[in-house]
Design an enzyme around this catalytic site. Structure first.
Site, PDB file in Angstrom:
ATOM      1  N   THR A  97       0.790  -1.234   0.000  1.00  0.00           N
ATOM      2  CA  THR A  97       0.000   0.000   0.000  1.00  0.00           C
ATOM      3  C   THR A  97       0.829   1.295   0.000  1.00  0.00           C
ATOM      4  O   THR A  97       0.643   2.158  -0.868  1.00  0.00           O
ATOM      5  CB  THR A  97      -0.933   0.002   1.221  1.00  0.00           C
ATOM      6  OG1 THR A  97      -1.817  -1.104   1.068  1.00  0.00           O
ATOM      7  CG2 THR A  97      -1.730   1.284   1.331  1.00  0.00           C
ATOM      8  N   ASN A 118       5.929  -0.985   3.643  1.00  0.00           N
ATOM      9  CA  ASN A 118       5.000  -0.523   4.686  1.00  0.00           C
ATOM     10  C   ASN A 118       5.706  -0.456   6.041  1.00  0.00           C
ATOM     11  O   ASN A 118       5.252   0.224   6.957  1.00  0.00           O
ATOM     12  CB  ASN A 118       3.825  -1.499   4.825  1.00  0.00           C
ATOM     13  CG  ASN A 118       2.787  -1.326   3.720  1.00  0.00           C
ATOM     14  OD1 ASN A 118       2.807  -0.348   2.986  1.00  0.00           O
ATOM     15  ND2 ASN A 118       1.879  -2.296   3.608  1.00  0.00           N
ATOM     16  N   TYR A 192      -5.626  10.206   9.009  1.00  0.00           N
ATOM     17  CA  TYR A 192      -6.240   8.942   8.613  1.00  0.00           C
ATOM     18  C   TYR A 192      -7.007   8.297   9.766  1.00  0.00           C
ATOM     19  O   TYR A 192      -6.514   8.216  10.879  1.00  0.00           O
ATOM     20  CB  TYR A 192      -5.185   7.952   8.103  1.00  0.00           C
ATOM     21  CG  TYR A 192      -5.843   6.700   7.588  1.00  0.00           C
ATOM     22  CD1 TYR A 192      -6.657   6.756   6.470  1.00  0.00           C
ATOM     23  CD2 TYR A 192      -5.696   5.484   8.238  1.00  0.00           C
ATOM     24  CE1 TYR A 192      -7.307   5.632   6.009  1.00  0.00           C
ATOM     25  CE2 TYR A 192      -6.332   4.351   7.780  1.00  0.00           C
ATOM     26  CZ  TYR A 192      -7.136   4.428   6.661  1.00  0.00           C
ATOM     27  OH  TYR A 192      -7.781   3.311   6.205  1.00  0.00           O
ATOM     28  N   ASP A 228      -9.685  -3.797   0.292  1.00  0.00           N
ATOM     29  CA  ASP A 228      -8.435  -4.456   0.697  1.00  0.00           C
ATOM     30  C   ASP A 228      -8.652  -5.262   1.973  1.00  0.00           C
ATOM     31  O   ASP A 228      -8.219  -6.419   2.079  1.00  0.00           O
ATOM     32  CB  ASP A 228      -7.347  -3.397   0.923  1.00  0.00           C
ATOM     33  CG  ASP A 228      -6.027  -4.010   1.321  1.00  0.00           C
ATOM     34  OD1 ASP A 228      -5.383  -4.641   0.454  1.00  0.00           O
ATOM     35  OD2 ASP A 228      -5.625  -3.893   2.498  1.00  0.00           O
ATOM     36  N   HIS A 232      -8.169  -9.330   2.190  1.00  0.00           N
ATOM     37  CA  HIS A 232      -7.253 -10.048   3.080  1.00  0.00           C
ATOM     38  C   HIS A 232      -8.004 -11.096   3.891  1.00  0.00           C
ATOM     39  O   HIS A 232      -7.568 -12.226   4.032  1.00  0.00           O
ATOM     40  CB  HIS A 232      -6.597  -9.073   4.068  1.00  0.00           C
ATOM     41  CG  HIS A 232      -5.475  -8.281   3.482  1.00  0.00           C
ATOM     42  ND1 HIS A 232      -4.309  -8.853   3.059  1.00  0.00           N
ATOM     43  CD2 HIS A 232      -5.339  -6.948   3.248  1.00  0.00           C
ATOM     44  CE1 HIS A 232      -3.502  -7.909   2.594  1.00  0.00           C
ATOM     45  NE2 HIS A 232      -4.110  -6.744   2.683  1.00  0.00           N
ATOM     46  N   ASP A 273      -3.930   0.439  -5.642  1.00  0.00           N
ATOM     47  CA  ASP A 273      -2.482   0.385  -5.421  1.00  0.00           C
ATOM     48  C   ASP A 273      -1.887  -0.961  -5.841  1.00  0.00           C
ATOM     49  O   ASP A 273      -0.705  -1.047  -6.145  1.00  0.00           O
ATOM     50  CB  ASP A 273      -2.162   0.704  -3.952  1.00  0.00           C
ATOM     51  CG  ASP A 273      -3.028  -0.064  -2.961  1.00  0.00           C
ATOM     52  OD1 ASP A 273      -4.005  -0.731  -3.374  1.00  0.00           O
ATOM     53  OD2 ASP A 273      -2.736   0.012  -1.749  1.00  0.00           O
ATOM     54  N   HIS A 379      -1.095  -9.542  -0.757  1.00  0.00           N
ATOM     55  CA  HIS A 379      -0.397  -8.892  -1.875  1.00  0.00           C
ATOM     56  C   HIS A 379       0.993  -8.544  -1.405  1.00  0.00           C
ATOM     57  O   HIS A 379       1.262  -8.528  -0.202  1.00  0.00           O
ATOM     58  CB  HIS A 379      -1.169  -7.652  -2.348  1.00  0.00           C
ATOM     59  CG  HIS A 379      -1.493  -6.711  -1.238  1.00  0.00           C
ATOM     60  ND1 HIS A 379      -0.629  -5.730  -0.830  1.00  0.00           N
ATOM     61  CD2 HIS A 379      -2.576  -6.634  -0.412  1.00  0.00           C
ATOM     62  CE1 HIS A 379      -1.180  -5.064   0.180  1.00  0.00           C
ATOM     63  NE2 HIS A 379      -2.350  -5.598   0.469  1.00  0.00           N
TER      64      HIS A 379
END
Ligand code: AMP
Ligand code: ZN
Ligand code: ZN
Length: 442
Positions: A97, A118, A192, A228, A232, A273, A379
């Site tokens: 990401t 990440n 965020y 996402d 997962h 992404d 991913h």
């Protein structure tokens, strides 16, 4: 009803600077009509009003596989793809990401923009680990994000989430005052918070676009995480993941409808992404059985793993990793295949192992055999793997209708956005706007 639909569609289709309304070239963007009463002055003479300049809206739907568009749950995204420009886009390595979101807004591959993972370490910051919560500009300052370039050119920007958009870019942190960083941020930005609903995110964007022209943003980002997260948890084929896909689709629909109701033309660039691959508990390799934890620190694990050897143990780590292993391949960072464009950055640990990702699904490099194996999707695989392909849809006055492009690299998105904003082509970027030249209306 019909007239309202046509007006709404035409407003989205119009581009250029503020100009008087001319009879619409009908847009294939078929947003449901907003109530006329909701549009100020719309009752009888909407055609007399001038149309605002288009806003560029970069939307990311994290982990959205392009083939989700073929599952029958994406009426809005599929319509935007059919009436605009679409492609299956190649992410950068690693297909994670933060590295890819930073590539999308800088035009550099992760190895060059510095957000190489990440989770990462840097010798200049001993004992510190970068995580997705790290907003110290030190980690981000290598490459300039588009909102900083735009703001410097006098273009107002606003971000409804995007990795790095909360960072005081170009600044330095005074550890004594970590909340007083001085640097460049979008004019409007949000810290965020996954708990902010899609609806709140879309409505925040629409509220920004309700402002008077002088303070209305011309570059906006918008980010959705639920596809996402479900991918997962359940894997890409599960109906619960498709339900998250449908939710994201409806959110994009809400945005399109809101823009039409505002009479705000927009060039939408909708991306992901990376994709996501199915995984299963039986496809796991415990890496502590290959490299002793006393020989190397595992910096990241999952579809790929990175290893920082303990001083004096480099040879032992090389001996353990650099031989054939079922379902994974390991390299010294200097020897990674050139197509990954990865391994030159000091933040990439000395060794990297990549798990196989094939038709049967992906393998996972787990730290230990007892590591939890509850997930069904992952991913981080080879960025050229079909499972890692990312979404690309562009729709708006700047784009031709009904164009499908061959696969291109996601380093080309930032140059496209620069074109849309009228910014000069960036110097020395890893991508360019070549894939889009034939579909851009000038
Ligand atoms: P990944 O598994 O690499 O796809 O990372 C996805 C996760 O990143 C999602 O669960 C998001 O909640 C999280 N995420 C996305 N944007 C941000 C951000 N700006 N700050 C912190 N976490 C984020
Ligand atoms: Zn992601
Ligand atoms: Zn993810």
């Amino acid at each position: 009803m019909m007239l309202r639909s046509l007006l709404a569609a035409a407003l989205l289709a119009l581009g250029g600077c503020a100009y008087p309304y001319t009879p619409p070239a009908l847009s294939p963007v078929t947003a449901p009509a907003p109530p006329l009463a909701a549009r100020e002055g719309a009752a009888t003479t909407p055609v007399q009003r001038s149309i605002p300049a288009p806003v560029t809206i970069l939307v990311s739907i994290d982990g959205f596989r392009p083939d989700y568009l073929e599952r029958g749950v994406t009426p809005r995204l599929s319509a935007l793809a059919a009436s605009g420009v679409s492609a299956s886009m190649r992410p950068s390595f690693p297909s994670k990401t933060f590295p890819n979101h930073w590539t999308l807004v800088t035009g550099f591959v992760p190895d060059r923009h510095g957000i190489v993972a990440n989770r990462m370490e840097d010798e200049a910051r001993p004992g510190e680990t970068f995580t997705m919560a790290t907003d110290d500009p030190f980690w981000w300052n290598v490459a300039e994000p588009l909102w900083v370039t735009a703001e410097r050119a006098g273009i107002p920007t606003a971000t409804m989430f995007w990795p790095g958009s909360n960072v005081a870019w170009g600044g330095t942190r005074d550890p004594a005052h970590p909340h007083a960083d001085v640097g460049a941020r979008p004019r409007d930005w949000q810290q965020y918070n996954e708990a902010v609903s899609d609806r709140q995110r879309v409505d925040a964007v629409l509220d920004w676009l309700r402002r008077p022209a002088a303070t209305r943003p011309r570059l906006v980002t918008l980010y959705f995480d639920e596809v996402d997260t479900a991918g997962h948890e359940y894997g890409p084929a599960d109906r619960r993941t498709l339900s998250a896909v449908a939710t994201a689709d409806a959110s994009v629909g809400r945005l399109v409808d809101g823009l039409a109701a505002l009479g705000q033309p927009a060039n939408l660039v909708i991306v992901s992404d990376h994709g996501i691959a199915p995984i299963a508990p039986e496809r796991r390799i415990a890496i502590d059985s290959i490299v002793a934890p006393t020989d190397a620190r595992v910096v990241e694990s999952g579809p790929y793993a990175t290893f920082a050897p303990v001083p004096g143990r480099d040879a032992a780590v090389a001996e353990a990793l650099l031989r054939p292993h079922p379902h994974m391949t390991c390299w010294r960072k200097e020897a990674l295949p050139p197509r990954f464009r990865y391994g030159g950055n000091a933040r990439v640990p000395a060794f990297l192992c990549l798990a196989e990702d094939g038709a049967a699904g992906g393998w996972i490099l787990a730290k230990t055999a007892t590591d939890e194996a509850t997930h069904r999707g992952a991913h981080g695989y080879d960025n050229d793997s079909p499972d890692m392909r990312a979404l690309f849809i562009a729709n708006g006055p700047a784009f031709a209708a009904g164009q499908r492009l061959p696969t291109f690299d996601n380093t080309d998105v930032a140059p496209l956005l620069r074109d849309l904003l009228g910014l000069p082509a960036g110097a020395g970027l890893d991508g360019d706007d070549a894939p889009f030249r034939r579909v851009l209306r000038r």
